[in-house]
Motif scaffolding. Structure first.
Motif, mmCIF file in Angstrom:
data_model
loop_
_atom_site.group_PDB
_atom_site.id
_atom_site.type_symbol
_atom_site.label_atom_id
_atom_site.label_comp_id
_atom_site.label_asym_id
_atom_site.label_seq_id
_atom_site.Cartn_x
_atom_site.Cartn_y
_atom_site.Cartn_z
ATOM 1 N N VAL A 44 -5.024 -14.199 4.845
ATOM 2 C CA VAL A 44 -4.212 -12.727 4.763
ATOM 3 C C VAL A 44 -3.566 -11.852 5.953
ATOM 4 O O VAL A 44 -3.777 -11.868 6.696
ATOM 5 N N TRP A 45 -2.086 -11.970 5.874
ATOM 6 C CA TRP A 45 -1.143 -10.958 6.230
ATOM 7 C C TRP A 45 -0.809 -9.734 5.838
ATOM 8 O O TRP A 45 -1.272 -9.495 5.108
ATOM 9 N N ARG A 46 -0.417 -9.100 7.176
ATOM 10 C CA ARG A 46 -0.031 -7.414 6.911
ATOM 11 C C ARG A 46 1.406 -7.007 8.060
ATOM 12 O O ARG A 46 1.900 -8.405 9.127
ATOM 13 N N LEU A 47 2.695 -7.116 7.762
ATOM 14 C CA LEU A 47 3.332 -6.386 7.941
ATOM 15 C C LEU A 47 3.528 -4.540 7.436
ATOM 16 O O LEU A 47 4.031 -4.139 6.396
ATOM 17 N N ARG A 48 3.346 -4.100 8.503
ATOM 18 C CA ARG A 48 3.774 -2.912 7.767
ATOM 19 C C ARG A 48 5.116 -2.728 9.072
ATOM 20 O O ARG A 48 6.014 -3.147 9.594
ATOM 21 N N PRO A 49 5.976 -1.356 8.129
ATOM 22 C CA PRO A 49 7.360 -0.783 8.338
ATOM 23 C C PRO A 49 7.778 -1.077 9.634
ATOM 24 O O PRO A 49 6.785 -0.113 10.999
ATOM 25 N N GLY A 50 9.113 -1.946 9.691
ATOM 26 C CA GLY A 50 9.488 -1.767 11.337
ATOM 27 C C GLY A 50 8.448 -2.847 12.197
ATOM 28 O O GLY A 50 8.627 -3.161 13.293
ATOM 29 N N GLY A 51 6.867 -3.233 12.076
ATOM 30 C CA GLY A 51 6.787 -4.033 12.401
ATOM 31 C C GLY A 51 6.429 -5.679 12.528
ATOM 32 O O GLY A 51 7.953 -6.549 12.682
ATOM 33 N N GLU A 52 5.554 -6.079 13.060
ATOM 34 C CA GLU A 52 5.691 -7.930 13.022
ATOM 35 C C GLU A 52 4.263 -8.544 12.316
ATOM 36 O O GLU A 52 3.365 -7.737 11.886
ATOM 37 N N PRO A 53 4.601 -9.356 11.731
ATOM 38 C CA PRO A 53 3.201 -9.844 10.495
ATOM 39 C C PRO A 53 2.323 -10.484 11.623
ATOM 40 O O PRO A 53 2.661 -11.414 12.367
ATOM 41 N N SER A 70 0.731 -1.053 0.194
ATOM 42 C CA SER A 70 -0.007 0.022 -0.169
ATOM 43 C C SER A 70 0.883 0.720 0.267
ATOM 44 O O SER A 70 2.419 1.473 -0.113
ATOM 45 N N HIS A 71 0.363 2.396 -0.097
ATOM 46 C CA HIS A 71 1.178 3.958 -0.414
ATOM 47 C C HIS A 71 1.888 4.200 0.687
ATOM 48 O O HIS A 71 2.802 4.498 0.998
ATOM 49 N N ASP A 72 1.042 3.621 1.566
ATOM 50 C CA ASP A 72 2.074 4.161 3.579
ATOM 51 C C ASP A 72 3.338 3.019 3.798
ATOM 52 O O ASP A 72 3.774 3.183 4.963
ATOM 53 N N GLY A 73 3.690 1.941 2.751
ATOM 54 C CA GLY A 73 4.159 1.527 3.098
ATOM 55 C C GLY A 73 3.704 -0.597 3.504
ATOM 56 O O GLY A 73 4.817 -1.162 4.000
ATOM 57 N N THR A 74 3.145 -0.473 3.711
ATOM 58 C CA THR A 74 1.944 -1.821 4.720
ATOM 59 C C THR A 74 1.897 -2.608 3.515
ATOM 60 O O THR A 74 1.703 -2.394 1.972
ATOM 61 N N LEU A 75 2.484 -3.688 3.543
ATOM 62 C CA LEU A 75 2.668 -4.856 2.687
ATOM 63 C C LEU A 75 2.100 -6.022 3.314
ATOM 64 O O LEU A 75 1.662 -5.935 4.403
ATOM 65 N N TYR A 76 0.615 -6.475 2.162
ATOM 66 C CA TYR A 76 -0.316 -7.667 2.943
ATOM 67 C C TYR A 76 0.106 -8.619 1.751
ATOM 68 O O TYR A 76 1.129 -8.294 0.401
ATOM 69 N N PHE A 77 0.107 -10.004 2.291
ATOM 70 C CA PHE A 77 0.011 -11.023 1.758
ATOM 71 C C PHE A 77 -0.259 -12.136 1.968
ATOM 72 O O PHE A 77 -1.227 -12.341 3.330
ATOM 73 N N LEU A 78 -0.473 -13.302 0.912
ATOM 74 C CA LEU A 78 -0.931 -14.713 1.972
ATOM 75 C C LEU A 78 0.056 -15.547 1.959
ATOM 76 O O LEU A 78 0.773 -15.725 1.844
ATOM 77 N N TYR A 79 -0.513 -16.296 3.222
ATOM 78 C CA TYR A 79 0.525 -17.437 3.067
ATOM 79 C C TYR A 79 -0.794 -18.428 3.823
ATOM 80 O O TYR A 79 -2.539 -18.366 3.932
#
Length: 321
Positions: free
Chosen positions: A131-140, A112-121
């Motif tokens: 569906v999983w999310r990883l914010r910048p500097g965060g944990e999945p 996303s535009h704010d750098g958040t990554l969304y991905f599938l596992y």
């Protein structure tokens, strides 16, 4: 996503991967118009499970990649440096019940535009699949559960509605999930999405008011309009005759697209009328290509070497007008 390496192939690949790591970028020998100047830019490590399944590009030049067998999210810098951002937990059963494939894997990814990554596992277990999310500097963290008897595969983000679209290659479904997470909705179960025995709906993109998806088993590209109320319109087949089609990307010329043909080890240029030509082959370094992305006139093609069992890599090529 195509197929997991066999145990024997993975063992044999240990020596192959060690040799591949020493290779320098090479020029392609079979690249065809409108692509030129194809070269291998990055070699990944097969022994470490660095089988790139999907990719999302960032404005600063980085590429975010899912390593399917490694269960990892990685950042690849413009210089080719690989940094592991997260490794997903392995299911208690080892992932042997993951439908069709029998191993846990990270699959589609978007940014996303704010750098958040969304991905599938996909793990075949109800506690991890989704569906999983990883914010910048965060944990999945998992933000939406998906059916454990399915195989979430392709992922696309509609930033206008903040909606994630997910293909399920086993259940023949496109799911929608808000970026805030929650309960998924079966957006489309059109028969064109169904598998014929291996994997059906696969790659996924939002383009010109429609959801576009591939079907690996049927070798097809589908277009499903997004209606004004957000529901799915009728699915229409836009192209056929593309065996092993996985991910794809639009070139910026209308509905023209580039498609990764996993099994054949090729990239096809598909025209709006459904016709296609082969523009990259194994002679250019392709090793079961899984995903494609464009940054300006630069084409990124990632290969996971699921079947060749050697040299998973990133190829860069120039797209001419």
């Amino acid at each position: 996503m195509f197929k997991k390496l066999s145990t024997s192939a993975l063992s044999a690949a240990v020596l192959v991967a060690a040799a591949a790591a020493a290779l320098t970028p090479v020029s392609a020998s079979a690249v065809s118009a409108p692509l030129t100047s194809a070269r291998i830019a990055v070699h990944f490590d097969l022994v470490k499970g660095q089988t790139p399944e999907n990719v999302a590009l960032a404005p600063g030049g980085a590429a975010y990649v899912t390593f399917a067998e490694g269960r990892q999210i990685a950042e690849v810098s413009p210089r080719g440096t690989i940094r592991i951002l997260a490794t997903l937990p392995k299911p208690a059963d080892g992932g042997i019940h993951t439908p069709v494939l029998g191993f846990p894997l990270t699959v589609g990814i978007v940014r996303s535009h704010d750098g958040t990554l969304y991905f599938l596992y996909a793990t075949g277990t109800p506690d991890l699949t989704g569906v999983w999310r990883l914010r910048p500097g965060g944990e999945p963290q998992r933000i939406a559960a998906l059916p454990a008897d399915g195989l979430p595969n392709g992922l696309a983000l509609d930033p206008r509605t903040r909606t994630l679209y997910v293909t399920d290659s086993v259940l023949g479904t496109i799911w929608t999930v808000p970026t805030t997470g929650g309960t998924p909705t079966a957006w489309s179960t059109a028969p064109e999405l169904a598998s014929t025995g291996f994997l059906g709906a696969n790659g996924l993109k939002i383009h010109n008011g429609a959801v576009w998806a591939t079907n690996l088993d049927k070798g097809s590209v589908l277009r499903i309009p997004i209606l004004r109320d957000g529901r799915a319109g009728s699915a229409r087949t836009e192209a056929t005759g593309l065996p092993g089609i996985d991910d794809f990307a639009f070139t910026g010329h209308g509905d023209q697209l580039l498609a990764a043909l996993n099994g054949p080890g090729e990239v096809a240029l598909v025209q709006p009328d459904g016709s296609h030509s082969i523009v990259l082959t194994s002679a250019d370094g392709l090793q079961n290509p899984t995903s494609i992305a464009l940054r300006g006139d630069t084409v990124y093609v990632l290969s996971a070497a699921y079947l060749t069992a050697k040299d998973p890599n990133l190829i860069l090529a120039h797209l001419n007008d």
